[in-house]
Design an enzyme around this catalytic site. Structure first.
Site, PDB file in Angstrom:
ATOM      1  N   ASP A   1      -7.919  -3.030  10.458  1.00  0.00           N
ATOM      2  CA  ASP A   1      -8.392  -4.031   9.500  1.00  0.00           C
ATOM      3  C   ASP A   1      -8.865  -5.325  10.184  1.00  0.00           C
ATOM      4  O   ASP A   1      -9.196  -6.298   9.518  1.00  0.00           O
ATOM      5  CB  ASP A   1      -7.287  -4.334   8.480  1.00  0.00           C
ATOM      6  CG  ASP A   1      -7.836  -4.693   7.104  1.00  0.00           C
ATOM      7  OD1 ASP A   1      -9.032  -4.447   6.863  1.00  0.00           O
ATOM      8  OD2 ASP A   1      -7.071  -5.229   6.284  1.00  0.00           O
TER       9      ASP A   1
ATOM     10  N   LYS B   1       0.843  -1.202   0.000  1.00  0.00           N
ATOM     11  CA  LYS B   1       0.000   0.000   0.000  1.00  0.00           C
ATOM     12  C   LYS B   1       0.871   1.243   0.000  1.00  0.00           C
ATOM     13  O   LYS B   1       2.004   1.208   0.490  1.00  0.00           O
ATOM     14  CB  LYS B   1      -0.866   0.019   1.266  1.00  0.00           C
ATOM     15  CG  LYS B   1      -2.042  -0.936   1.247  1.00  0.00           C
ATOM     16  CD  LYS B   1      -2.914  -0.715   2.478  1.00  0.00           C
ATOM     17  CE  LYS B   1      -4.087  -1.678   2.504  1.00  0.00           C
ATOM     18  NZ  LYS B   1      -5.038  -1.490   1.399  1.00  0.00           N
TER      19      LYS B   1
ATOM     20  N   ARG C   1     -10.606 -11.309   1.549  1.00  0.00           N
ATOM     21  CA  ARG C   1     -11.420 -12.375   0.963  1.00  0.00           C
ATOM     22  C   ARG C   1     -10.683 -13.712   1.011  1.00  0.00           C
ATOM     23  O   ARG C   1     -11.313 -14.769   1.073  1.00  0.00           O
ATOM     24  CB  ARG C   1     -11.799 -11.995  -0.471  1.00  0.00           C
ATOM     25  CG  ARG C   1     -10.611 -11.771  -1.374  1.00  0.00           C
ATOM     26  CD  ARG C   1     -10.961 -10.981  -2.620  1.00  0.00           C
ATOM     27  NE  ARG C   1     -11.085  -9.539  -2.364  1.00  0.00           N
ATOM     28  CZ  ARG C   1     -11.371  -8.641  -3.298  1.00  0.00           C
ATOM     29  NH1 ARG C   1     -11.581  -9.021  -4.538  1.00  0.00           N
ATOM     30  NH2 ARG C   1     -11.446  -7.363  -2.991  1.00  0.00           N
TER      31      ARG C   1
HETATM   32  N1  BES Z   1      -8.370  -3.571   4.201  1.00  0.00           N
HETATM   33  C1  BES Z   1      -8.464  -3.163   2.848  1.00  0.00           C
HETATM   34  C2  BES Z   1      -9.747  -2.393   2.551  1.00  0.00           C
HETATM   35  C3  BES Z   1      -9.791  -0.981   3.052  1.00  0.00           C
HETATM   36  C4  BES Z   1      -9.042  -0.002   2.424  1.00  0.00           C
HETATM   37  C5  BES Z   1     -10.610  -0.643   4.085  1.00  0.00           C
HETATM   38  C6  BES Z   1      -9.114   1.307   2.873  1.00  0.00           C
HETATM   39  C7  BES Z   1     -10.695   0.662   4.523  1.00  0.00           C
HETATM   40  C8  BES Z   1      -9.942   1.631   3.926  1.00  0.00           C
HETATM   41  C9  BES Z   1      -8.444  -4.397   1.933  1.00  0.00           C
HETATM   42  O1  BES Z   1      -7.683  -5.444   2.372  1.00  0.00           O
HETATM   43  C10 BES Z   1      -7.859  -3.941   0.630  1.00  0.00           C
HETATM   44  O2  BES Z   1      -6.728  -3.586   0.616  1.00  0.00           O
HETATM   45  N2  BES Z   1      -8.671  -3.953  -0.415  1.00  0.00           N
HETATM   46  C11 BES Z   1      -8.242  -3.521  -1.689  1.00  0.00           C
HETATM   47  C12 BES Z   1      -8.818  -4.463  -2.705  1.00  0.00           C
HETATM   48  C13 BES Z   1      -8.257  -4.262  -4.087  1.00  0.00           C
HETATM   49  C14 BES Z   1      -6.806  -4.642  -4.131  1.00  0.00           C
HETATM   50  C15 BES Z   1      -9.069  -5.084  -5.054  1.00  0.00           C
HETATM   51  C16 BES Z   1      -8.744  -2.101  -1.891  1.00  0.00           C
HETATM   52  O3  BES Z   1      -9.859  -1.784  -1.450  1.00  0.00           O
HETATM   53  O4  BES Z   1      -8.004  -1.304  -2.435  1.00  0.00           O
HETATM   54 ZN    ZN Z   2      -7.393  -5.621   4.359  1.00  0.00          ZN
HETATM   55 MN    MN Z   3      -5.643  -5.288   1.730  1.00  0.00          MN
END
Ligand code: BES
Ligand code: ZN
Ligand code: MN
Length: 495
Positions: A291, A280, A354
């Site tokens: 999370d 990230k 997921r």
């Molecule tokens: N934990 C994150 C989702 C999230 C991001 C929650 C920002 C709250 C704020 C999740 O694990 C994630 O990183 N999801 C990705 C999915 C993508 C790679 C398809 C996302 O939302 O960017």
């Molecule tokens: Zn996550």
């Molecule tokens: Mn993630």
């Protein structure tokens, strides 16, 4: 904090602080009018001087009002009568809490039922007052050397109800409100703790502590070796890069008959999400300690259900791990086999939620659930779609979704449904495996749910995406405890 009910006359009442509603423009509530009369019009006189017109957010503290026995009178602005809805009521209680914090009273008596909210009864107002007051009084200061120096804190709030016939419903509303608030507090603490303290092992320890001494609550913790035996290749692919061992925690509450099918809650417990090899960006990455709020909401809900001793069977399943980059971490393009036997091409290691949920959802089958609800901070796309007001709900059983939405509306912890149509499944096609773990830019919350839907065919299932609602950013940064109240209400409604 202690909550009480009473039906008492405001003029004769001895209290450190009497709380009275004022609406716009300069309109005293029924109780306010009685107090005004007893004080020979001094209340209205003060208001007419212009210090208070009843706007929402306003408050005015008065001392030594003649003609009554209370030490203080706190006037709380409620806005225009016609504008008072659920959200405005809760906001008013929040303002009341703030005003009380700034005054010296350790006990207060509030005439909250004077505030008109269309379609909501005394019971609802009492319960929302308990929930909101507890929410406002929550502090997370265990990691600060000096806790914020408060004035003498409010210790007891008495809510006035119109008649004796309201007492029974009010008492049960308080009892439930306290149990739910305690569950919310547990969930908020877990969420707010940093990832160097709140590790998967820490969560397992807290779950074990919750079950200790509780006859009806049993906990089991699976280690990575156990998960390997169960062929949870998807879950293990997320923990591969972490020095903290993953855990699969199961909490089993038996409040019903042995044979009753349980409600199963599955909570995402990623104690820190760096994104893994699909790292990230740095901005606000600290917030990825939240999370695991899905997992926290499962623990909070179970604690509330235990406190209320509800006659139902409930199972909480918590897959918990870190998501870290490392020499042993899963890499984009890697293909893993889930417990269900389906293979997954991991195109983005940041779509890890997921990956741990799918194995936990397959594991859930063994409890022969009456329904399964998973709760996860799953997609940033959910915040883009719905903002931070409702959580998203998707699932394979319309009646279950309807019940969840209705429970949320009942207790002001709202959901909004997104469509889980077959057409979206196409986006998960993989050239090399049964499916990919991401579905491209479009409809990210829906494709994440599509992914989960492939592991939930054997039971009634709903998925809650709480990415927008589980915590707040900015000045008020911190976990909210959502959706503990929604889940608890849903379970209450099942009994
Ligand atoms: N934990 C994150 C989702 C999230 C991001 C929650 C920002 C709250 C704020 C999740 O694990 C994630 O990183 N999801 C990705 C999915 C993508 C790679 C398809 C996302 O939302 O960017
Ligand atoms: Zn996550
Ligand atoms: Mn993630």
């Amino acid at each position: 904090m202690e909550f009480n009910l009473k039906t008492s006359h405001p003029v004769k009442l001895r209290s450190a602080c009497l709380i009275i509603a004022v609406s716009e423009p300069r309109k005293l509530s029924t109780t306010g009018q009685i107090v005004d009369k007893a004080s020979k019009g001094s209340l209205l006189k003060i208001i007419r001087r212009g210090d208070m017109d009843g706007r929402s957010g306003q408050s005015l503290l008065l001392h030594n009002l003649p003609g009554i026995r209370a030490d203080r009178v706190l006037l709380i602005g409620c806005g225009k009568d016609g504008d008072m809805n659920e959200t405005a009521f809760i906001k008013t209680i929040g303002n009341m809490s703030a005003a009380l914090e700034n005054c010296g009273a350790s006990e207060a008596h509030a005439y909250i039922t004077d505030i008109p909210v269309k379609g909501r009864d005394v019971r609802w107002k009492v319960q929302q007052t308990v929930l909101k007051m507890s929410h406002c009084q929550y502090r997370f200061e265990q990691l600060k050397s000096n806790s914020s120096d408060k004035k003498k804190a409010l210790r007891k709030l008495t809510m006035n109800v119109p008649g004796k016939r309201d007492l029974a419903a009010g008492e049960s509303a308080i009892e439930q409100g306290i149990a739910i608030s305690a569950g919310i507090s547990i969930a908020r603490d877990l969420g707010n703790l940093p990832s160097n303290i709140c590790t998967p092992s820490y969560i397992a320890k807290q779950a074990t502590a919750l079950a200790k001494g509780q006859k009806k609550l049993k906990v089991t913790v699976l280690e990575e070796a156990d998960m390997r035996k169960l062929k949870m290749g998807s879950l293990l692919s997320v923990s591969a890069g972490s020095r903290q061992p993953a855990k699969l925690i199961t909490l089993q509450y038996q409040g019903g008959n042995k044979k009753d099918q349980p409600v199963v809650l599955v909570g995402k417990g990623v104690t820190f999400d760096t994104g893994g090899i699909s790292l990230k960006p740095g901005a606000a990455m600290d917030e990825m300690k939240f999370d695991m709020c899905g997992a926290a909401s499962v623990i909070g809900t179970i604690s509330a259900v235990v406190a209320m001793n509800l006659p139902i069977n409930l199972v909480g399943i918590i897959p918990t791990t870190e998501n870290m980059p490392d020499g042993l971490a899963t890499k984009p393009g890697d293909i893993v086999t889930s417990m269900s036997g389906q293979t997954i091409e991991i195109l983005n290691t940041d779509a890890e939620g997921r990956l741990i949920l799918c194995d936990a959802l397959t594991y859930a089958e063994k409890f022969k659930p009456r329904c399964v609800i998973d709760i996860a901070t799953l997609t940033g796309a959910c915040i883009v779609a719905l903002g931070k007001i409702p959580s998203a709900v998707l699932g394979n059983h319309p009646a279950l979704i309807k019940d969840l939405i209705q429970s949320g509306n009942q207790i002001e912890d709202r959901l909004w449904e997104l469509p889980l149509w077959d057409e979206y499944q196409e986006q998960l096609k993989s050239n090399f495996a049964d499916m990919a773990n991401i579905g491209g830019r479009d409809a990210g919350t829906i494709t994440a749910a599509c992914f989960l839907s492939r592991f939930t065919k054997k039971y009634k299932w709903a998925h809650l995406d709480i990415a927008g609602t589980a915590w707040k950013s900015g000045e008020a940064k911190g976990s909210t405890g959502r959706p503990v109240s929604l889940l608890t209400q849903f379970i209450i409604n099942q009994t």
